[in-house]
Design a protein around this motif. Structure first.
Motif, PDB file in Angstrom:
ATOM      1  N   ARG A   1      10.420  -6.627  20.126  1.00  0.00           N
ATOM      2  CA  ARG A   1      11.642  -6.067  18.734  1.00  0.00           C
ATOM      3  C   ARG A   1      11.744  -7.528  17.772  1.00  0.00           C
ATOM      4  O   ARG A   1      11.971  -8.285  18.137  1.00  0.00           O
ATOM      5  N   PRO A   2      11.317  -7.405  16.410  1.00  0.00           N
ATOM      6  CA  PRO A   2      10.533  -8.338  16.432  1.00  0.00           C
ATOM      7  C   PRO A   2      11.588  -8.808  15.438  1.00  0.00           C
ATOM      8  O   PRO A   2      13.050  -7.687  15.309  1.00  0.00           O
ATOM      9  N   ASN A   3      11.838 -10.075  14.749  1.00  0.00           N
ATOM     10  CA  ASN A   3      13.216 -10.484  14.783  1.00  0.00           C
ATOM     11  C   ASN A   3      13.793  -9.603  13.372  1.00  0.00           C
ATOM     12  O   ASN A   3      14.963  -9.814  12.439  1.00  0.00           O
ATOM     13  N   SER A   4      12.789  -9.765  12.158  1.00  0.00           N
ATOM     14  CA  SER A   4      11.976  -8.848  11.089  1.00  0.00           C
ATOM     15  C   SER A   4      10.976  -8.943  10.941  1.00  0.00           C
ATOM     16  O   SER A   4      10.174  -9.385  11.361  1.00  0.00           O
ATOM     17  N   LEU A   5      10.704  -7.353   9.829  1.00  0.00           N
ATOM     18  CA  LEU A   5       9.670  -7.459   9.565  1.00  0.00           C
ATOM     19  C   LEU A   5       8.974  -6.945   8.471  1.00  0.00           C
ATOM     20  O   LEU A   5      10.284  -5.922   7.459  1.00  0.00           O
ATOM     21  N   ARG A   6       8.303  -7.297   7.926  1.00  0.00           N
ATOM     22  CA  ARG A   6       8.442  -7.504   6.405  1.00  0.00           C
ATOM     23  C   ARG A   6       6.813  -7.515   6.316  1.00  0.00           C
ATOM     24  O   ARG A   6       5.690  -8.267   7.025  1.00  0.00           O
ATOM     25  N   ASP A   7       5.943  -6.432   5.215  1.00  0.00           N
ATOM     26  CA  ASP A   7       4.897  -6.566   5.080  1.00  0.00           C
ATOM     27  C   ASP A   7       4.496  -6.212   3.565  1.00  0.00           C
ATOM     28  O   ASP A   7       5.361  -5.812   2.729  1.00  0.00           O
ATOM     29  N   CYS A   8       3.554  -7.486   3.080  1.00  0.00           N
ATOM     30  CA  CYS A   8       2.829  -7.892   1.586  1.00  0.00           C
ATOM     31  C   CYS A   8       2.526  -6.597   1.683  1.00  0.00           C
ATOM     32  O   CYS A   8       1.035  -5.425   2.707  1.00  0.00           O
ATOM     33  N   MET A   9       1.117  -7.030   0.507  1.00  0.00           N
ATOM     34  CA  MET A   9       0.668  -5.480   0.130  1.00  0.00           C
ATOM     35  C   MET A   9      -0.240  -6.975  -1.481  1.00  0.00           C
ATOM     36  O   MET A   9      -0.452  -6.800  -2.806  1.00  0.00           O
ATOM     37  N   ALA A  10      -0.538  -7.631   0.055  1.00  0.00           N
ATOM     38  CA  ALA A  10      -1.690  -8.947  -0.741  1.00  0.00           C
ATOM     39  C   ALA A  10      -3.215  -8.731  -1.278  1.00  0.00           C
ATOM     40  O   ALA A  10      -3.521 -10.154  -1.514  1.00  0.00           O
ATOM     41  N   ILE A  11      -3.529  -7.776  -0.888  1.00  0.00           N
ATOM     42  CA  ILE A  11      -5.287  -7.085  -0.704  1.00  0.00           C
ATOM     43  C   ILE A  11      -5.426  -6.515  -1.976  1.00  0.00           C
ATOM     44  O   ILE A  11      -4.680  -4.989  -2.415  1.00  0.00           O
ATOM     45  N   GLU A  12      -6.457  -7.414  -3.419  1.00  0.00           N
ATOM     46  CA  GLU A  12      -6.466  -6.710  -4.636  1.00  0.00           C
ATOM     47  C   GLU A  12      -7.179  -5.393  -4.627  1.00  0.00           C
ATOM     48  O   GLU A  12      -6.550  -3.829  -5.599  1.00  0.00           O
ATOM     49  N   GLU A  13      -8.777  -5.326  -4.212  1.00  0.00           N
ATOM     50  CA  GLU A  13      -8.629  -4.010  -3.804  1.00  0.00           C
ATOM     51  C   GLU A  13      -7.892  -2.578  -3.338  1.00  0.00           C
ATOM     52  O   GLU A  13      -8.418  -1.394  -4.102  1.00  0.00           O
ATOM     53  N   HIS A  14      -6.879  -2.473  -2.235  1.00  0.00           N
ATOM     54  CA  HIS A  14      -6.461  -1.716  -1.509  1.00  0.00           C
ATOM     55  C   HIS A  14      -4.818  -1.639  -2.614  1.00  0.00           C
ATOM     56  O   HIS A  14      -5.416  -0.642  -2.970  1.00  0.00           O
ATOM     57  N   VAL A  15      -4.595  -2.816  -3.502  1.00  0.00           N
ATOM     58  CA  VAL A  15      -3.454  -2.094  -4.560  1.00  0.00           C
ATOM     59  C   VAL A  15      -4.273  -1.348  -5.514  1.00  0.00           C
ATOM     60  O   VAL A  15      -3.748  -0.364  -6.341  1.00  0.00           O
ATOM     61  N   GLU A  16      -5.651  -1.771  -5.820  1.00  0.00           N
ATOM     62  CA  GLU A  16      -6.001  -1.313  -6.557  1.00  0.00           C
ATOM     63  C   GLU A  16      -6.277   0.440  -6.447  1.00  0.00           C
ATOM     64  O   GLU A  16      -6.455   1.303  -7.676  1.00  0.00           O
ATOM     65  N   ASN A  17      -7.280   0.388  -5.851  1.00  0.00           N
ATOM     66  CA  ASN A  17      -7.779   2.026  -5.000  1.00  0.00           C
ATOM     67  C   ASN A  17      -6.450   2.536  -5.287  1.00  0.00           C
ATOM     68  O   ASN A  17      -6.387   3.332  -5.437  1.00  0.00           O
ATOM     69  N   SER A  18      -5.272   2.221  -4.709  1.00  0.00           N
ATOM     70  CA  SER A  18      -3.946   2.859  -4.149  1.00  0.00           C
ATOM     71  C   SER A  18      -2.790   3.716  -5.391  1.00  0.00           C
ATOM     72  O   SER A  18      -2.436   4.365  -6.499  1.00  0.00           O
ATOM     73  N   MET A  19      -3.528   2.227  -6.665  1.00  0.00           N
ATOM     74  CA  MET A  19      -3.457   2.240  -7.757  1.00  0.00           C
ATOM     75  C   MET A  19      -3.494   3.300  -8.640  1.00  0.00           C
ATOM     76  O   MET A  19      -3.431   3.040 -10.144  1.00  0.00           O
ATOM     77  N   ASP A  20      -5.499   3.665  -8.347  1.00  0.00           N
ATOM     78  CA  ASP A  20      -6.018   3.854  -9.730  1.00  0.00           C
ATOM     79  C   ASP A  20      -6.255   3.036 -10.715  1.00  0.00           C
ATOM     80  O   ASP A  20      -6.377   3.088 -11.958  1.00  0.00           O
ATOM     81  N   GLY A  21      -6.511   1.291  -9.711  1.00  0.00           N
ATOM     82  CA  GLY A  21      -6.616   0.858 -10.987  1.00  0.00           C
ATOM     83  C   GLY A  21      -5.658   0.396 -11.996  1.00  0.00           C
ATOM     84  O   GLY A  21      -6.192  -1.174 -12.647  1.00  0.00           O
ATOM     85  N   GLU A  22      -4.841   0.500 -11.591  1.00  0.00           N
ATOM     86  CA  GLU A  22      -3.329   0.134 -12.555  1.00  0.00           C
ATOM     87  C   GLU A  22      -2.751  -0.870 -12.045  1.00  0.00           C
ATOM     88  O   GLU A  22      -1.901  -0.506 -11.685  1.00  0.00           O
ATOM     89  N   ILE A  23      -3.263  -2.086 -11.781  1.00  0.00           N
ATOM     90  CA  ILE A  23      -2.135  -2.954 -11.538  1.00  0.00           C
ATOM     91  C   ILE A  23      -1.497  -3.606 -12.203  1.00  0.00           C
ATOM     92  O   ILE A  23      -1.695  -4.179 -13.448  1.00  0.00           O
ATOM     93  N   ALA A  24       0.130  -3.899 -11.366  1.00  0.00           N
ATOM     94  CA  ALA A  24       1.048  -4.325 -12.510  1.00  0.00           C
ATOM     95  C   ALA A  24       0.796  -6.205 -12.555  1.00  0.00           C
ATOM     96  O   ALA A  24       0.442  -6.389 -11.454  1.00  0.00           O
ATOM     97  N   ASP A  25       0.571  -6.115 -13.594  1.00  0.00           N
ATOM     98  CA  ASP A  25       0.971  -7.738 -14.210  1.00  0.00           C
ATOM     99  C   ASP A  25       2.063  -8.288 -12.849  1.00  0.00           C
ATOM    100  O   ASP A  25       1.367  -9.731 -12.317  1.00  0.00           O
ATOM    101  N   VAL A  26       2.945  -8.566 -12.345  1.00  0.00           N
ATOM    102  CA  VAL A  26       3.781  -8.628 -11.724  1.00  0.00           C
ATOM    103  C   VAL A  26       3.134  -8.873 -10.368  1.00  0.00           C
ATOM    104  O   VAL A  26       3.665 -10.236  -9.332  1.00  0.00           O
TER     105      VAL A  26
END
Length: 331
Positions: free
Chosen positions: A118-143
């Protein structure tokens, strides 16, 4: 050193302990439930007893607490004491420590839990560009390039290594995600990136199970993920101290029923763990036992590959130097 949380049966019920893999039984091919474990609290007590320390069992519980978050709260001192305990266990023929505490457990004598059940808290990032690009049909927001975005997961939804994951009945699309998670070991607030590494106790394998159909629906409302993620988070099988692994270059592999679906390394991260910790800790305190996921490696999930898990599939995520985290999913 590979740290573990495990449970043993006693006359009063299961008892949770902190252990480390006996290195004489550890090979790259050793399944997580087939390694011998050294009870670090008992072994440290045995070292104190051998040195003639008074009340060695009580002192051992304060130096090497038998619960992972309490252990992490002692920081690098606990890691150093654990190493001493593991070394003593390897060099001695003794089987018992103070009060008759058992020093070593063979396969079948224990049940492996997640390193942080039971972690104290759990956060998950989305820090790998290829995964984001593949998941978002190549449209990665500037943010995404400006901020290491993340979501907060369900710390009560952690599933142990080897545990069967029953898929929620509100979802029909089952997916895995191949990730590494950093575990915080030192409390901090407003942590600069150049000081972030010392706040990491170590790393573990993370499977961010994803119910893709409900995840897609709920995120259309510009919040979440929530029900798409919160039902199961795989962590384990071990927690490896940061000094014991070059996490950026550790090969990662996902196998489904023995077939390789995904490979990668987290050196692909656009935002490093140090940058993530700096961002997360702004005006917010990080505590020992907080877990932060790297995000999925490129082509590290079915969503990117165009194929999904099926009822009864066994998902095995391997990170070299940490081990293999395995679960079977059922409808």
């Amino acid at each position: 050193m590979k740290l573990a949380t495990f449970a043993v049966d006693t006359p009063v019920g299961p008892v949770e302990r902190i252990g480390a893999v006996d290195e004489s039984t550890d090979t790259d091919d050793t399944p997580a439930d087939e390694a011998a474990l050294v009870d670090l609290t008992a072994a440290y007590g045995a070292t104190l007893e051998a040195e003639g320390e008074p009340a060695p069992a009580d002192l051992a519980r304060s130096h090497v607490p038998p619960e992972m978050i309490a252990f992490l709260e002692r920081g690098d001192r606990a890691i150093a004491d654990a190493r001493e305990a593991l070394e003593y266990a390897a060099e001695t023929d003794a089987e018992r420590g103070p009060g008759g505490a058992k020093l070593r457990y063979e396969p079948g004598e224990y049940r492996l839990l997640a390193p942080l059940p039971r972690p104290n808290s759990l956060r998950d990032c989305m820090a790998i560009e290829e995964h984001v690009e593949n998941s978002m049909d190549g449209e990665i927001a500037d943010v995404w390039y400006d901020l290491p975005v993340y979501y907060k997961g369900n710390a009560d939804g952690v599933v142990a290594p080897g545990e069967t994951v029953q898929w929620p009945d509100y979802s029909e699309i089952m997916d895995y995600e191949l990730e590494i998670a950093a575990v915080i070991g030192e409390r901090g607030r407003d942590i600069p990136a150049e000081e972030a590494e010392k706040h990491i106790a170590g790393y573990t394998v993370f499977n961010d199970f994803s119910a893709r159909d409900i995840q897609g629906e709920e995120m259309e409302g510009r919040l979440g993920p929530a029900k798409g993620k919160d039902f199961a988070n795989g962590l384990g099988p071990y927690l490896v101290p940061r000094e014991d692994i070059d996490v950026l270059s550790a090969p990662m592999t996902a196998r489904i029923d023995g077939e390789v679906w995904s490979t990668g390394i987290v050196d692909e991260m656009y935002h490093s763990f140090a940058d993530i910790i700096e961002h997360v800790s702004q005006s917010e305190t990080l505590h020992p036992g907080d877990v932060i996921g790297s995000g999925t490696v490129g082509e590290g999930c079915g969503l990117e590959l165009g194929q999904w898990l099926e009822d009864g599939d066994t998902v095995a995520l391997e990170v070299e130097g940490i081990g293999t985290l395995e679960h079977t999913v059922i409808e």
